[in-house]
Scaffold this active site. Structure first.
Site, PDB file in Angstrom:
ATOM      1  N   ALA A  14      -4.728   7.310  -4.337  1.00 58.97           N
ATOM      2  CA  ALA A  14      -3.372   6.827  -4.623  1.00 58.97           C
ATOM      3  C   ALA A  14      -3.469   5.344  -4.965  1.00 58.97           C
ATOM      4  O   ALA A  14      -3.262   4.470  -4.111  1.00 58.97           O
ATOM      5  CB  ALA A  14      -2.466   7.056  -3.426  1.00 58.97           C
TER       6      ALA A  14
ATOM      7  N   SER B 294       0.844  -1.195   0.000  1.00 59.65           N
ATOM      8  CA  SER B 294       0.000   0.000   0.000  1.00 59.65           C
ATOM      9  C   SER B 294       0.874   1.238   0.000  1.00 59.65           C
ATOM     10  O   SER B 294       2.060   1.185  -0.357  1.00 59.65           O
ATOM     11  CB  SER B 294      -0.945  -0.024   1.213  1.00 59.65           C
ATOM     12  OG  SER B 294      -1.923   0.990   1.109  1.00 59.65           O
ATOM     13  N   ASN B 295       0.326   2.380   0.389  1.00 60.10           N
ATOM     14  CA  ASN B 295       1.062   3.642   0.445  1.00 60.10           C
ATOM     15  C   ASN B 295       0.561   4.477   1.612  1.00 60.10           C
ATOM     16  O   ASN B 295      -0.299   4.037   2.380  1.00 60.10           O
ATOM     17  CB  ASN B 295       0.943   4.394  -0.888  1.00 60.10           C
ATOM     18  CG  ASN B 295      -0.506   4.627  -1.278  1.00 60.10           C
ATOM     19  OD1 ASN B 295      -1.248   5.334  -0.608  1.00 60.10           O
ATOM     20  ND2 ASN B 295      -0.926   3.998  -2.382  1.00 60.10           N
ATOM     21  N   HIS B 296       1.075   5.691   1.743  1.00 56.68           N
ATOM     22  CA  HIS B 296       0.803   6.516   2.920  1.00 56.68           C
ATOM     23  C   HIS B 296      -0.421   7.425   2.785  1.00 56.68           C
ATOM     24  O   HIS B 296      -0.671   8.258   3.659  1.00 56.68           O
ATOM     25  CB  HIS B 296       2.021   7.385   3.241  1.00 56.68           C
ATOM     26  CG  HIS B 296       3.253   6.600   3.591  1.00 56.68           C
ATOM     27  ND1 HIS B 296       3.327   5.783   4.698  1.00 56.68           N
ATOM     28  CD2 HIS B 296       4.460   6.498   2.957  1.00 56.68           C
ATOM     29  CE1 HIS B 296       4.516   5.224   4.750  1.00 56.68           C
ATOM     30  NE2 HIS B 296       5.222   5.627   3.708  1.00 56.68           N
ATOM     31  N   SER B 297      -1.195   7.285   1.737  1.00 57.14           N
ATOM     32  CA  SER B 297      -2.353   8.164   1.561  1.00 57.14           C
ATOM     33  C   SER B 297      -3.359   7.987   2.693  1.00 57.14           C
ATOM     34  O   SER B 297      -3.672   6.864   3.090  1.00 57.14           O
ATOM     35  CB  SER B 297      -3.044   7.871   0.220  1.00 57.14           C
ATOM     36  OG  SER B 297      -4.236   8.607   0.109  1.00 57.14           O
TER      37      SER B 297
END
Length: 407
Positions: free
Chosen positions: A281, A215-218
């Site tokens: 994102a 995943s990502n930091h959004s």
């Protein structure tokens, strides 16, 4: 402090909580942000902080009595203030004051102005944990919510009683941000009445096995702010969201998804929207295979094979409906403008919103953002660092102001 409240007229109601001491810093920050502040205190609030302190900081005489012994005609001051204010903020709001507001009591200057006010109301509860979670207090807060009041929930932490729980008044900086957000939403118009706006927000999660994912930091904050701003302008808003901790904006239809494939499928069902704003994102890659059981740690490295996910925005651009407005976001760390413009053209977008995590207060995980808008017609607009609710309003303002894409 970067929030601007220039020209805003605020009534600040202070009730009798130990947290009333924070009102001094709150008034100072509001004045620094450019707001005009009129403080109203309950008699019990004066037990915690002198009216003179708040009068000095605000530059206005702090009001306490509903029938002050002053010049003739001041007995109508509660009506005049109710018409004057852009926003009425009650911070701290005790259980007693919340109960009075919920049931229309009018026995002091604070409740009299609140009852007469035509402006939005923002209530910031502050009390001991057990008082806050009591069914009576929760019922009163639900009543205020039904009346259209904005509620800034208290924080969890150490309380004046020595107990640990929920009931702390948020920091003055957080309250100022909430004030800015509320005013920004208030200033929106019904210019999108009859329009369907589709917004995507948050991250996606691409599963490796039953317990792990990429995943990502959004956090989804920017997308949720845009959904709220569009709804405030009268649009029918569909929000397709990856996993977040955010509450659904009032009046917005929210569809929860996990993976990029889930999001692509949800977007496809609403791709006829008049305006599509893709802030999500979305993962560019996903594991070629998902393990059915937890991948156990081995002696050596773990090698993964990743495959490209569907480019949702490019697909929308390739099949753009007549009159449809497509807005994309570009989070870039290098060659910012070049990469944003390339994405704008390659994906057949009407607008691209460029932002970067390179500077503090921008990008993922912040309540603020600094963006630059590029249009397919060649216009460019850079916005200063602002609260994301204000950024959302400015983005919609810019899109609507464009003669080519005016809705």
């Amino acid at each position: 402090m970067t929030t601007s409240l220039s020209g805003s007229k605020l009534v600040l109601g202070v009730s009798g909580s130990i947290a009333a001491y924070k009102a001094a810093e709150l008034v100072r920050l509001l004045k620094k942000a450019g707001a005009e502040v009129q403080v109203i205190m309950t008699a019990d609030a004066e037990r915690f902080i002198p009216a003179l302190t708040l009068s000095t900081l605000s530059g206005k005489n702090t009001l306490v009595e509903i029938f002050p012994e002053q010049a003739e005609g001041t007995w109508t001051q509660h009506i005049e203030l109710g018409l004057w204010a852009d926003l009425f903020v009650v911070a701290p709001a005790t259980a007693q004051t919340i109960a009075k507001l919920a049931h229309g009591f009018c026995d002091n200057m604070l409740t009299a102005v609140a009852l007469a006010a035509r402006c939005p109301m923002l209530v910031c509860p502050a009390m001991d944990h057990d008082m806050y979670v009591h069914p009576a207090t929760q019922a009163n807060l639900k009543t205020l919510d039904a009346h259209g009041y904005h509620i800034k929930p208290p924080e969890h932490g150490e309380l004046a009683s020595g107990l640990i729980g929920t009931g702390r008044l948020p920091a003055p900086t957080a309250i100022v941000d909430e004030i800015a957000k509320t005013i920004a939403l208030q200033q929106s118009t019904a210019s999108l009445q009859g329009q369907h706006v589709l917004v995507t927000a948050g991250p996606t999660q691409e599963s490796l096995d039953p317990v792990r994912f990429i995943s990502n930091h959004s956090t989804g904050t920017m997308g949720y702010a845009l959904a709220a701003a569009a709804q405030q302008r009268g649009a029918t808003v569909t929000l397709i969201s990856g996993p977040t901790d955010l509450e659904t904006p009032a009046g917005v239809q929210r569809i929860d998804v996990l993976s990029a494939a889930d999001m692509a499928g949800a977007v496809a069902k609403h791709d006829d929207a008049h305006m599509v704003i893709m802030t999500a994102a979305v993962a560019d890659y996903t594991p070629a295979e998902k393990a059915q059981r937890k991948i156990k740690k081995g002696a050596g490295d773990l090698n993964l094979t990743l495959t490209r996910t569907q480019d949702i925005l490019a697909g929308l651009g390739a099949n753009k409906k007549p009159g449809q407005v497509l807005v994309g976001f570009a989070l870039e760390t290098d060659n910012l403008e070049e990469n944003a413009r390339r994405k704008l053209e390659k994906k057949n977008l009407d607008w691209i919103v460029l932002n970067s995590p390179n500077n503090a207060g921008e990008g993922f995980g912040t309540t603020t953002n600094r963006v630059t808008l590029f249009s397919a017609t060649g216009t460019q607009k850079s916005l200063p660092l602002m609260d994301k609710a204000q950024v959302a309003v400015a983005i919609l303002d810019e899109i609507e102001a464009s003669t080519k894409h005016s809705l």
